[in-house]
Motif scaffolding. Structure first.
Motif, PDB file in Angstrom:
ATOM      1  N   GLN A 123       0.832  -1.214   0.000  1.00  0.00           N
ATOM      2  CA  GLN A 123       0.000   0.000   0.000  1.00  0.00           C
ATOM      3  C   GLN A 123       0.864   1.260   0.000  1.00  0.00           C
ATOM      4  N   GLU A 124       1.935   1.267   0.786  1.00  0.00           N
ATOM      5  CA  GLU A 124       2.855   2.411   0.775  1.00  0.00           C
ATOM      6  C   GLU A 124       3.430   2.612  -0.621  1.00  0.00           C
ATOM      7  N   HIS A 127       0.844   4.107  -3.101  1.00  0.00           N
ATOM      8  CA  HIS A 127       0.630   5.537  -2.832  1.00  0.00           C
ATOM      9  C   HIS A 127       1.819   6.365  -3.307  1.00  0.00           C
ATOM     10  N   ALA A 131       1.786   9.082  -6.383  1.00  0.00           N
ATOM     11  CA  ALA A 131       2.175  10.465  -6.091  1.00  0.00           C
ATOM     12  C   ALA A 131       3.384  10.883  -6.926  1.00  0.00           C
TER      13      ALA A 131
END
Length: 144
Positions: A123-124, A127, A131
């Motif tokens: 998940q990190e 993201h 970004a």
């Protein structure tokens, strides 16, 4: 999904399982033992089994231009941006040029047998990759 399949491929199948997906719901990627997940238009994540229970996750940031000058400009901008943000991103994320589809990618290898660690790292990464992609296109727009 059978327990044997989950333990056989470790992190890769734990990620798919946590996303509520099976390998048949993904598209195969160019890498063997790999799966492609389209999160949204122009944002694709690929999962690749790299042995034991480990998994390489990569995100296509953009396709490189056809001319060498355009490619050089794109890569310079991407590397400069990566250098600016590397202290703010999780350890283990790297930038790479993919030969099989001529694109720039962010990559990470997830090495764990603990589902919560696998999913936190995944998940990190998703993201950060999204970004980074958005930031790259903003910087590219300002540079033109």
């Amino acid at each position: 999904m059978s327990e044997n399949l989950t333990t056989q491929h470790g992190a890769l199948h734990k990620i798919l399982e946590s996303l509520g997906m099976s390998p048949s719901e993904t598209e195969p990627c160019a890498a063997s033992e790999g799966y492609r997940i389209d999160f949204e238009k122009n944002f694709t994540i690929e999962l690749q089994d790299i042995g034991d229970s480990d998994c390489r996750v990569s995100a296509r940031i953009f396709s490189l231009g056809k001319s060498l000058q355009v490619q050089e400009n794109q890569i310079k901008l991407a590397l400069n941006l990566f250098d600016e943000v590397k202290s703010d991103i999780p350890t283990g994320i790297s930038i790479a040029i993919s030969n099989h589809d001529n694109c720039l990618r962010l990559c990470i290898e997830i090495v764990s047998d603990k589902n919560d660690v696998i999913m936190t790292r995944f998940q990190e990464f998703v993201h950060v990759a999204f970004a980074y992609k958005q930031t790259y296109f903003q910087h590219r727009g300002m540079a033109q």
